[in-house]
Design a protein around this motif. Structure first.
Motif, PDB file in Angstrom:
ATOM      1  N   ASP A 276      -4.652 -11.059   5.234  1.00 59.25           N
ATOM      2  CA  ASP A 276      -4.960 -10.060   4.200  1.00 59.25           C
ATOM      3  C   ASP A 276      -4.838  -8.667   4.813  1.00 59.25           C
ATOM      4  OD1 ASP A 276      -5.746  -8.603   2.043  1.00 59.25           O
ATOM      5  OD2 ASP A 276      -7.813  -9.343   1.976  1.00 59.25           O
ATOM      6  N   THR A 277      -3.606  -8.189   4.882  1.00 62.18           N
ATOM      7  CA  THR A 277      -3.308  -6.867   5.430  1.00 62.18           C
ATOM      8  C   THR A 277      -2.486  -6.083   4.420  1.00 62.18           C
ATOM      9  OG1 THR A 277      -1.193  -7.430   6.457  1.00 62.18           O
ATOM     10  CG2 THR A 277      -3.207  -7.900   7.735  1.00 62.18           C
ATOM     11  N   ARG A 278      -2.329  -4.791   4.691  1.00 60.46           N
ATOM     12  CA  ARG A 278      -1.572  -3.936   3.766  1.00 60.46           C
ATOM     13  C   ARG A 278      -0.112  -4.375   3.644  1.00 60.46           C
ATOM     14  NH1 ARG A 278      -2.111   1.200   7.770  1.00 60.46           N
ATOM     15  NH2 ARG A 278      -3.551  -0.225   8.819  1.00 60.46           N
ATOM     16  N   ALA A 279       0.379  -5.138   4.615  1.00 61.08           N
ATOM     17  CA  ALA A 279       1.783  -5.569   4.586  1.00 61.08           C
ATOM     18  C   ALA A 279       2.099  -6.441   3.386  1.00 61.08           C
ATOM     19  CB  ALA A 279       2.120  -6.320   5.874  1.00 61.08           C
ATOM     20  N   ILE A 280       1.109  -7.084   2.781  1.00 63.31           N
ATOM     21  CA  ILE A 280       1.376  -7.972   1.644  1.00 63.31           C
ATOM     22  C   ILE A 280       1.068  -7.301   0.313  1.00 63.31           C
ATOM     23  CG2 ILE A 280       1.029 -10.049   3.041  1.00 63.31           C
ATOM     24  CD1 ILE A 280      -1.716 -10.381   1.742  1.00 63.31           C
ATOM     25  N   VAL A 281       0.839  -5.983   0.320  1.00 59.15           N
ATOM     26  CA  VAL A 281       0.528  -5.243  -0.905  1.00 59.15           C
ATOM     27  C   VAL A 281       1.614  -4.203  -1.167  1.00 59.15           C
ATOM     28  CG1 VAL A 281      -1.151  -3.837  -2.134  1.00 59.15           C
ATOM     29  CG2 VAL A 281      -1.937  -5.543  -0.470  1.00 59.15           C
ATOM     30  N   PRO A 282       2.562  -4.469  -2.061  1.00 58.94           N
ATOM     31  CA  PRO A 282       3.548  -3.442  -2.406  1.00 58.94           C
ATOM     32  C   PRO A 282       2.857  -2.246  -3.067  1.00 58.94           C
ATOM     33  CG  PRO A 282       4.247  -5.617  -3.188  1.00 58.94           C
ATOM     34  CD  PRO A 282       2.813  -5.741  -2.749  1.00 58.94           C
ATOM     35  N   VAL A 283       3.157  -1.044  -2.612  1.00 60.95           N
ATOM     36  CA  VAL A 283       2.492   0.148  -3.132  1.00 60.95           C
ATOM     37  C   VAL A 283       2.741   0.310  -4.621  1.00 60.95           C
ATOM     38  CG1 VAL A 283       2.406   2.671  -2.996  1.00 60.95           C
ATOM     39  CG2 VAL A 283       2.476   1.317  -0.906  1.00 60.95           C
TER      40      VAL A 283
END
Length: 414
Positions: free
Chosen positions: A378-385
């Motif tokens: 659960d890191t920002r890498a899996i959240v498209p802006v």
């Protein structure tokens, strides 16, 4: 200001991505850790740029883990593990125990088994579905059946152990830890383990950051999000997404809310991952007249990472149609789920009779990125802006509806 102008302000908010990155930079934000303190400092600073911020701290049952180990006795191999928050300790020398794999580990499966002082293995389930059996229900069943320990197994390989809360809050309980899919496959064979879990219960407090923006009348729409997370990963989806969106919404609303029928209160809670302890204590401590002025709670928790948004409407039958109507005015789809789900801070507002909804992504979509919650993935890498931006705009449509609706429309929600 019109709905279109308000949503336009959200679409143009360049700080959304910066806020999200800063929140994730603070780390996993385990309540009581330096990481959580950094996170609260980030939020306090961002909120102070919008208006006056108050900290209304509340107590919760604190707990510090000093050691957590799971050792396969046959091979001497140490297995990756994550203690469930607040779980009971083993003896200092550890606990030698045999495993009992109960598959899903639903309460009826546990009750039908001969647990006999063994360590029960149960599978972690995708948390956002109508069919989900929560880990704490499985842990409670294992405890009642006489298990010596409880291990919750992350079902997806390659992401390490799963975390979570035990919900013990300093009471009676058994040692409980999350383990990886790979460890679960090994232990499914009925292995003997040594489990060592040394924790310390203690009194603790968590900040509650409150930003109040008055409207024309005394009532408030409460916009909420929780800051605390887990030491694995960055707690990006859960709940960096909700925090960043809440800041964006408050910024966009601040210039016009004084002309709305009701004001906006932004609440940033801690100790949510500790069985919703922070918001429960905060609401319970409020004067009754302050709670009575809360017309609606919109709780943002894990709002990106999935293909659609769903409002969990806490058993308030009229709330789903109201929110769907608010979304439709912006030309946006919204799913709703009526039965109360006690999986975020909205549940504590609902317990006080306040119409409350949790906005969440990926409901009934177990292949979405939300399957990585409570893990190191659960890191920002899996959240498209752009996905976070779209979810923020959708939340904005719901907030606009709540701020501007006639008084009788909100009164009908109760």
């Amino acid at each position: 200001m019109s709905l279109e102008a308000f949503l336009g302000r959200l679409a143009a908010d360049r700080l959304l991505a910066q806020d999200f990155a800063a929140i994730c930079e603070a780390g996993g934000r385990l309540q009581g850790s330096d990481s959580a303190a950094r996170g609260f400092a980030v939020l306090a600073g961002r909120m102070a740029a919008i208006g006056e911020v108050r900290d209304e701290p509340v107590p919760y049952a604190g707990w510090t883990c000093h050691e957590a180990r799971v050792t396969d006795l046959a091979s001497g191999r140490e297995l990756a593990c994550a203690p469930l928050l607040g779980a009971a300790s083993t003896p200092r020398e550890g606990l030698a125990v045999e495993t009992l794999d109960l598959g899903r580990g639903a309460p009826e499966q546990v009750a039908a088994a001969e647990v006999g002082g063994r360590a029960v293995l149960a599978r972690h389930e995708y948390p956002f579905a109508a069919w989900t059996v929560h880990r704490r229900a499985k842990l409670a069943a294992a405890t009642a059946a006489g298990a010596a320990a409880f291990l919750i197994v992350q079902p997806e390989p390659g992401v390490g152990p799963v975390s979570g809360s035990s919900g013990r809050a300093g009471g009676e309980g058994i040692p409980a830890l999350g383990i990886s899919a790979e460890a679960g496959a090994l232990l499914a064979e009925g292995r003997r383990l040594r489990i060592t879990l040394l924790g310390e219960d203690h009194a603790a407090t968590t900040p509650t950051l409150v930003l109040d923006l008055p409207g024309r009348g005394p009532d408030r729409v409460v916009l909420s999000a929780h800051l605390d997370g887990h030491p694995l990963g960055e707690s990006a989806i859960d709940n960096g997404t909700g925090l960043a969106a809440a800041l964006s919404l408050a910024r966009a609303a601040a210039p016009f809310v004084e002309g709305c029928p009701r004001g906006l209160t932004l609440c940033i809670f801690g100790a949510e991952e500790w069985a919703l302890a922070g918001s429960r204590a905060w609401l319970a401590a409020l004067p009754a007249e302050r709670r009575a002025r809360m017309a609606l709670n919109l709780n943002l928790d894990s709002i990106a990472g999935g293909p659609s948004l769903t409002a969990l409407t806490s058993g308030f039958a009229a709330l789903g149609p109201f929110l769907r109507g608010a979304a439709a005015k912006a030309g946006l789809p919204l799913r709703t789920h009526l039965p109360l789900m006690t999986n975020s801070d909205h549940a504590n507002f609902a317990a006080h009779g306040i119409p409350a909804a949790r906005l969440v992504a990926g409901f009934d979509a177990p292949d979405s990125a939300l399957r990585f919650l409570l893990t190191a993935a659960d890191t920002r890498a899996i959240v498209p802006v752009q996905e976070l931006k779209a979810a923020t705009i959708a939340a904005g449509a719901l907030l606009w509806g709540a701020l501007t609706a006639p008084a009788e429309a909100l009164a009908a929600l109760r």
